[in-house]
Design a protein around this motif. Sequence first.
Motif, PDB file in Angstrom:
ATOM      1  N   THR A 186       0.857  -1.196   0.000  1.00 22.74           N
ATOM      2  CA  THR A 186       0.000   0.000   0.000  1.00 22.74           C
ATOM      3  C   THR A 186       0.885   1.234   0.000  1.00 22.74           C
ATOM      4  O   THR A 186       1.963   1.238   0.595  1.00 22.74           O
ATOM      5  CB  THR A 186      -0.978  -0.014   1.197  1.00 22.74           C
ATOM      6  N   HIS A 187       0.465   2.264  -0.719  1.00 28.62           N
ATOM      7  CA  HIS A 187       1.315   3.456  -0.832  1.00 28.62           C
ATOM      8  C   HIS A 187       1.112   4.412   0.344  1.00 28.62           C
ATOM      9  O   HIS A 187       0.059   4.441   0.955  1.00 28.62           O
ATOM     10  CB  HIS A 187       1.170   4.157  -2.191  1.00 28.62           C
ATOM     11  N   THR A 188       2.192   5.149   0.629  1.00 31.11           N
ATOM     12  CA  THR A 188       2.257   5.954   1.862  1.00 31.11           C
ATOM     13  C   THR A 188       2.608   7.411   1.595  1.00 31.11           C
ATOM     14  O   THR A 188       2.992   8.123   2.497  1.00 31.11           O
ATOM     15  CB  THR A 188       3.378   5.395   2.769  1.00 31.11           C
ATOM     16  N   CYS A 189       2.491   7.847   0.341  1.00 31.65           N
ATOM     17  CA  CYS A 189       3.140   9.105  -0.052  1.00 31.65           C
ATOM     18  C   CYS A 189       2.222  10.316  -0.088  1.00 31.65           C
ATOM     19  O   CYS A 189       2.666  11.400  -0.452  1.00 31.65           O
ATOM     20  CB  CYS A 189       3.797   8.912  -1.409  1.00 31.65           C
ATOM     21  N   HIS A 190       0.948  10.164   0.269  1.00 32.10           N
ATOM     22  CA  HIS A 190       0.041  11.298   0.151  1.00 32.10           C
ATOM     23  C   HIS A 190      -0.069  12.043   1.475  1.00 32.10           C
ATOM     24  O   HIS A 190      -0.155  11.420   2.524  1.00 32.10           O
ATOM     25  CB  HIS A 190      -1.357  10.834  -0.267  1.00 32.10           C
ATOM     26  N   PRO A 191      -0.104  13.381   1.437  1.00 35.96           N
ATOM     27  CA  PRO A 191      -0.229  14.156   2.688  1.00 35.96           C
ATOM     28  C   PRO A 191      -1.652  14.044   3.250  1.00 35.96           C
ATOM     29  O   PRO A 191      -2.170  12.933   3.355  1.00 35.96           O
ATOM     30  CB  PRO A 191       0.155  15.565   2.254  1.00 35.96           C
ATOM     31  N   ASN A 195      -9.005   9.012   2.109  1.00 31.43           N
ATOM     32  CA  ASN A 195      -9.282   7.766   1.390  1.00 31.43           C
ATOM     33  C   ASN A 195      -8.037   7.286   0.640  1.00 31.43           C
ATOM     34  O   ASN A 195      -7.677   6.115   0.709  1.00 31.43           O
ATOM     35  CB  ASN A 195     -10.464   7.985   0.434  1.00 31.43           C
ATOM     36  N   ASP A 196      -7.424   8.199  -0.070  1.00 25.60           N
ATOM     37  CA  ASP A 196      -6.177   7.935  -0.788  1.00 25.60           C
ATOM     38  C   ASP A 196      -5.082   8.701  -0.046  1.00 25.60           C
ATOM     39  O   ASP A 196      -4.962   9.901  -0.242  1.00 25.60           O
ATOM     40  CB  ASP A 196      -6.333   8.429  -2.233  1.00 25.60           C
ATOM     41  N   ASN A 197      -4.294   8.125   0.886  1.00 25.13           N
ATOM     42  CA  ASN A 197      -3.986   6.724   0.942  1.00 25.13           C
ATOM     43  C   ASN A 197      -4.052   6.137   2.352  1.00 25.13           C
ATOM     44  O   ASN A 197      -3.519   5.041   2.581  1.00 25.13           O
ATOM     45  CB  ASN A 197      -2.606   6.431   0.381  1.00 25.13           C
ATOM     46  N   GLY A 296      -2.412   3.128 -12.942  1.00 21.15           N
ATOM     47  CA  GLY A 296      -3.003   2.857 -11.637  1.00 21.15           C
ATOM     48  C   GLY A 296      -1.959   3.009 -10.556  1.00 21.15           C
ATOM     49  O   GLY A 296      -1.226   4.006 -10.544  1.00 21.15           O
ATOM     50  N   TYR A 297      -1.852   2.011  -9.676  1.00 22.47           N
ATOM     51  CA  TYR A 297      -0.910   2.101  -8.560  1.00 22.47           C
ATOM     52  C   TYR A 297       0.254   1.132  -8.748  1.00 22.47           C
ATOM     53  O   TYR A 297       0.657   0.858  -9.866  1.00 22.47           O
ATOM     54  CB  TYR A 297      -1.649   1.904  -7.237  1.00 22.47           C
ATOM     55  N   ASP A 298       0.709   0.577  -7.646  1.00 26.10           N
ATOM     56  CA  ASP A 298       1.960  -0.170  -7.717  1.00 26.10           C
ATOM     57  C   ASP A 298       1.839  -1.531  -8.395  1.00 26.10           C
ATOM     58  O   ASP A 298       2.852  -2.172  -8.658  1.00 26.10           O
ATOM     59  CB  ASP A 298       2.565  -0.269  -6.321  1.00 26.10           C
ATOM     60  N   GLN A 324     -13.873  13.704  -5.346  1.00 27.08           N
ATOM     61  CA  GLN A 324     -13.001  14.285  -4.326  1.00 27.08           C
ATOM     62  C   GLN A 324     -11.544  13.865  -4.486  1.00 27.08           C
ATOM     63  O   GLN A 324     -10.674  14.340  -3.751  1.00 27.08           O
ATOM     64  CB  GLN A 324     -13.484  13.861  -2.925  1.00 27.08           C
ATOM     65  N   TYR A 325     -11.277  12.963  -5.411  1.00 28.29           N
ATOM     66  CA  TYR A 325      -9.921  12.404  -5.623  1.00 28.29           C
ATOM     67  C   TYR A 325      -8.878  13.517  -5.745  1.00 28.29           C
ATOM     68  O   TYR A 325      -9.050  14.468  -6.492  1.00 28.29           O
ATOM     69  CB  TYR A 325      -9.957  11.572  -6.901  1.00 28.29           C
ATOM     70  N   HIS A 326      -7.805  13.366  -4.993  1.00 27.31           N
ATOM     71  CA  HIS A 326      -6.679  14.314  -5.022  1.00 27.31           C
ATOM     72  C   HIS A 326      -7.111  15.759  -4.784  1.00 27.31           C
ATOM     73  O   HIS A 326      -6.608  16.674  -5.448  1.00 27.31           O
ATOM     74  CB  HIS A 326      -5.876  14.180  -6.328  1.00 27.31           C
ATOM     75  N   THR A 327      -8.049  15.947  -3.852  1.00 29.31           N
ATOM     76  CA  THR A 327      -8.415  17.293  -3.406  1.00 29.31           C
ATOM     77  C   THR A 327      -8.611  17.250  -1.890  1.00 29.31           C
ATOM     78  O   THR A 327      -8.707  16.177  -1.287  1.00 29.31           O
ATOM     79  CB  THR A 327      -9.736  17.800  -4.015  1.00 29.31           C
TER      80      THR A 327
HETATM   81 ZN    ZN Z   1      -3.233   9.225  -5.175  1.00 31.75          ZN
END
Ligand code: ZN
Length: 442
Positions: A186-191, A195-197, A296-298, A324-327
């Motif tokens: 699972t990715h961990t890079c979003h502030p 929901n994401d992430n 997509g993702y990893d 709401q994605y990436h906002t």
């Molecule tokens: Zn993302």
Amino acid sequence: MLLDELIERKASLHAADEAMALIGTMYPLCRSITGDGVRRTLEQLSPWIPLEVHEVPTGTPVYDWEVPREWNIRDAYVADADGHRVVDFRASNLHVVNYSVPVRTTMSLEELQPHLHSLPDRPDWIPYRTSYYKEQWGFCMRHRDRLQLAPGRYEVVIDADLRPGHLSYGECVVPGSTDAEAIVYTHTCHPSLANDNLTGIAVSAVLARAMRRVRPRLTWRFVYGPGTIGSLTWLSRNEHVVPRITGGLVIGLLGDPGALTYKRSRAGATATDRAMEHVLRTAGTVHRVVDFEPYGYDERQFCSPGFDLPVGRLSRSANGQYEQYHTSADDLSLVAPAQLAEAIQVLAQGLSVIDANRPVLNLSPKGEPRLGKRGLYGSVGGNAPSGFEHALLWVLSLADGGHDLVAMAERSGVSFDRILAAAAALEQAGLLRDCEDRIRTH
Ligand code: ZN
């Protein structure tokens, strides 16, 4: 809670509440693909699972990439001539383009405009923007606020470091009873996005904690790392593990109102794909199954042709598929505990099935073996076989080495749990054995 218990509604709701609390503590941290925000996030998992944190130095080659410089930010703002902050990192870490280079200057509004990002269609939302691999800086803001900016001079400060350091990722390894392995990434890079992430991180922690309380067949690796560069880094340091991987999932975006979506591995119809599709179908959950695409993702990295791993992806709405994605509207209010609980149920079941699934071989394949004398079949003739006896017959019939337990459940219509129990009874009676040649049980 054990993994099996999480399949139950009540236990999954309880776990979802715990996951929500974890998401709440992780939410304010300013994460990125490197830096202290990621380290603090991984620290939050320590009451849940033992996590080995790996620190990979800047400049380390990773296939066609390399580990970037480490980014850390202390403060950032745009202030008007009166010193009033019109954009303030302290109010939301989304206000700064993630990985912005440091800046300290003054400029006119006209000069500032190309560095500003906003959403005219969603004037109350702050967009999330990144610039990992191009040196630039910028601010993200509500379009409504942007329209209020008066002409004049502005002080622009991004108090950040971009210098040699490390990329941090965490890994929790749950040893299994065989040499085969599975991965959950699972990715961990979003502030500050929920929901994401954060849902992926929290649900993965729920699953890892439960997996540690059972003795799995596969060795399970729960990996928490940044998107793209994190999975590439993990792969480059674990090439000796790759040949042993027989299943895996990338998980994330599990709390929004969308239906659960399973994305198949690139190869398609792998044991992971068949297990997850079987679980989703038999659970009666509203869901979608989509084919692999190289976006997509990893899963993109795990499924790249040089690895071609049986790794699928479970999310709800996929990347970019919810408004709401990436906002800034991807906040805690978007994540519903009931949605998380359903994802936990399906994943607990999915991981159990992936773990238990294996091809088996009938050791007495010429005609039906006599089950009665082994105490496996009712001694009074004439009755139709019981459900369990029916399962025994199906397993024996399909145990030609070409069917695994999921394939048997699919073909027979008998539940996976019953097929598994029947296979275990037949193994006990010496009538069946695993036939994964490359996997040694110890
Ligand atoms: Zn993302």
